[in-house]
Enzyme design. Structure first.
Site, PDB file in Angstrom:
ATOM      1  N   SER A  38      38.157  44.076  44.458  1.00 60.28           N
ATOM      2  CA  SER A  38      38.856  44.802  43.403  1.00 60.28           C
ATOM      3  C   SER A  38      40.322  44.361  43.420  1.00 60.28           C
ATOM      4  O   SER A  38      40.655  43.388  44.097  1.00 60.28           O
ATOM      5  CB  SER A  38      38.711  46.293  43.707  1.00 60.28           C
TER       6      SER A  38
ATOM      7  N   LYS B   5      44.766  43.008  32.246  1.00 61.29           N
ATOM      8  CA  LYS B   5      43.727  43.652  33.046  1.00 61.29           C
ATOM      9  C   LYS B   5      42.648  44.083  32.067  1.00 61.29           C
ATOM     10  O   LYS B   5      42.859  44.976  31.248  1.00 61.29           O
ATOM     11  CB  LYS B   5      44.274  44.840  33.809  1.00 61.29           C
TER      12      LYS B   5
END
Ligand code: IVH
Length: 665
Positions: A81, A110
């Site tokens: 992540s 993102k």
């Protein structure tokens, strides 16, 4: 069990229910934003208390195991992540660190979709899988094949025998509008946003309509190429690399990074970006520094994500609630699935009035855009008619008061209830609030109880409440207010009599007169008496008061005349002159009756002169004794007025005593 752990287990259960609702019933009980925030809280707790977790599948592949499809796929190199930061300072620090290690940074969106892995064998796409918990995901090869228009996923990668490419599967704006339109045409309920849409699409057993999606590549496990070279290679193979989606710039100082972060924030806020994104990713360009930095168990140290606070969100409108305000105005509030916007989770927002709803054709069941920025009251901006599934009906509210059922006046934009019973409780709550009489301790519940018990029929009645009446006030479920609270409130009420005139005017709650209006009127007229005798023209002399407002206020004064009289009689401040004079006016608020012949110092006064004296002393002279009489000045014991006063318990004084009472006048 600690409270924290209880909250954690409750959060897990809530998230599981939200998950089930999302995947199994297509009736989500919370928004994506709220769900993500919930998962983040759960994750944070689990990291801090690894020994106290409960078993759940929340971080596993979405939908995994629901239908037996989608076997587990182990990720040999874990799918990591990104560490998230919330402040610009943290970005600055990160950038400085990278630069000090010899690497400039790049900026990427993102992307807000599903992290997936694509594995190629013998140059052909062999398997697609979700990220899952990072170590094991779900095989979605078949699901991917069911998407009719897939951009950025080459079938073959010439020259690469074995290749794994990771990235985000998402719906661009155009993917989303096309897919959703097809979905609705096929009779299914629309997805609220691109993120829901991609998740729902990958999970669906069968789609039954044409859908589009895009894959953006951001990682090749084991690659040791600098960002630019890496992007070029991916592009040559037919992928769309995330690097380059924003710009091609290498940033070598933190200030220009922060600048760019701000620019991108602005663009996405204004819907000026083709991909769903909730933040920005900052990565070191030079692959050479990666091994030195390494990774935590969750995320690499050479990249980080910054999430923008959403100011806008889409959600589903579940209900429209009508309410009556203190002045009888009808308000409309939208109730929707909770969404996280601008730092808080909201589930309600104003829809203003019926015209607002009608003009925008906002319907219950619609996907709507909710907006909130910098403490501004949340608003429902618009709905998306193209996302309807045919069950949403135009909003057609009943034209009666939601409280009393009495018909509404719908002649103006703001509908009104003309039934005072509709708004008395709200009026009392408003009048005692901080900006008005500031009577602490009377909240909505007590205000409603006072109205319900008929102790209060208007705000002036507050001032005749006794401690005993307050003590025994019924609050529902057999509760009463109790002596201590009652005494406190009684003290507050007493103190409120001295509130400035502006607040007393505001407390009247006349339509379109708020705090500012109250202050301006008080400053202009100085006393309630002067204000009460002002006509519409005079009222318009006050700054900001037009003919309509002046008329409304004049009407309000007339309507409230009895209340104003009662307030004055109760000793509530009626303006600076009255207040200044108050100490010198011993009969303020009293109704005084005179009977028989005066003696002593008053012997020479005619009845008319007596009445003038009473008025000068602040009292009201009256000719007959009633229960409203405060005082009988009696020169003839045994007269009919004396008898009536005795019966009613009215205070009786001799002319001599009365003379001493008013001697200061
Ligand atoms: S790089 C080892 N770049 O955000 C590199 N990830 O919150 C790890 N994501 O799981 C990922 N946009 O699914 C990278 N431009 C981007 C991204 C991105 C979205 C996702 C990714 C990751 C999650 C972390």
């Amino acid at each position: 069990m600690t409270a924290e752990r209880t909250t954690y287990t409750e959060n897990v259960r809530l998230a599981e229910r939200a998950n089930a609702a999302y995947y199994q019933s297509s009736e989500p009980i919370m928004s994506d934003g709220a769900f993500d925030a919930l998962l983040e809280r759960i994750g944070t707790y689990e990291e801090a208390h690894p020994d106290q977790t409960v078993s759940h599948q929340l971080f596993s592949a979405p939908g995994g195991g629901l239908d037996g499809e989608g076997a587990d796929v182990a990720h040999e190199v874990p799918m990591l992540s990104l560490d998230k930061v919330r402040t610009l300072e943290e970005i600055g620090k990160f950038v400085q660190l990278m630069i000090s290690l010899g690497s400039p940074v790049t900026l990427e969106p993102k992307l807000d979709g599903l992290a997936i892995s694509l594995e190629y064998r013998d140059g052909r796409l062999f398997r697609a899988s979700t990220r899952g918990d990072g170590r094991t995901g779900e095989d979605i090869t078949g699901r991917l094949a069911a998407i009719s228009h897939l951009t950025g996923v080459p079938e073959t990668v010439p020259g690469a025998d074995v290749l794994e490419v990771r990235g985000e599967l998402l719906m661009s704006k155009s993917d989303f509008s096309e897919s959703n339109a097809n979905r609705v045409a096929s009779g299914k309920a629309a997805f609220a946003n691109p993120r829901n849409a991609i998740a729902g699409t990958v999970r669906a057993d069968t789609l039954g309509y044409d859908s589009s999606a895009t894959f953006i590549a951001y990682d090749v496990p084991g690659s040791d190429e600098d960002a630019d070279l890496f992007a070029t290679h991916l592009q040559q193979l037919g992928f769309i690399p995330s690097n380059g989606l924003l710009d091609e710039v290498f940033y070598a100082d933190d200030e220009s990074v922060l600048d760019a972060v701000e620019r991108f924030g602005f663009a996405r806020e204004h819907d000026d970006y083709p991909y769903p994104t909730d933040g920005i990713v900052i990565k070191a360009v030079r692959a050479g520094i990666r091994p030195k930095l390494g990774a935590t168990s969750r995320a690499p140290r050479w990249a980080m994500a910054y999430k923008y606070e959403a100011k806008k969100a889409t959600t589903v409108l579940r209900d429209i609630v009508m309410d009556v305000g203190r002045t009888g105005n009808i308000s409309f509030t939208g109730v929707f699935d909770p969404v996280h916007v601008d730092g808080s989770t909201i589930a309600r927002a104003t829809l203003h009035n019926f015209a607002f709803i009608n003009e925008r054709d906002i319907r219950v069941g619609d996907t709507v855009e909710v907006y909130k920025a910098n403490d501004v009251i949340p608003r429902i901006n618009r709905s998306f008619p193209e996302l309807r599934d045919g069950t949403q009906q135009p909003y057609d509210p009943v034209r009666v008061s939601p409280k009393s059922g009495s018909p509404l006046d719908t002649g103006e934009v703001i509908w009104r209830s003309t039934d005072p019973a509709d708004s008395l409780g709200s009026w009392v709550s408003y009048a005692v609030s901080r900006d008005c009489l500031d009577i602490e301790g009377i909240g909505g519940e007590i205000a409603a109880a006072l109205v319900e018990s008929e102790l209060v029929g208007d705000i002036a009645d507050l001032f005749s409440l006794t401690v005993e009446e307050l003590t025994t006030l019924q609050l529902g479920e057999g509760r009463t207010l109790g002596g201590r609270n009652a005494a406190k409130i009684a003290g507050e009420i007493e103190a409120a009599k001295a509130q400035p005139l502006a607040r007393v005017i505001t407390a009247l709650g006349i339509r379109r007169s708020g705090r500012t209006f109250g202050r301006r009127l008080a400053a202009h007229f100085q006393t309630m008496a002067a204000l009460r005798s002002a006509d519409v023209d005079e009222l318009q002399q006050v700054e900001g008061v037009g003919p309509e407002r002046a008329r409304l206020f004049r009407d309000g004064l007339d309507r409230l005349a009895p209340v104003l009289d009662k307030l004055a009689a109760a000793g509530v401040n009626m303006g600076s002159q009255v207040a200044d004079d108050q100490a010198a006016r011993p009969l303020d608020g009293m109704t005084v009756v005179v009977t028989g012949a005066m003696t002593g110092a008053l012997a020479a006064l005619s009845r008319n002169e007596m009445n003038e004296l009473i008025e000068r002393a602040g009292g009201r002279a009256s000719g007959s004794v009633s229960k409203k009489t405060s005082l009988l000045v009696c020169g003839e014991a045994g007269s009919s007025k004396w008898r009536k006063a005795t019966e009613l318990g009215v205070r009786i004084v001799t002319p001599e005593v009365f003379a001493t009472m008013v001697e200061s006048v």
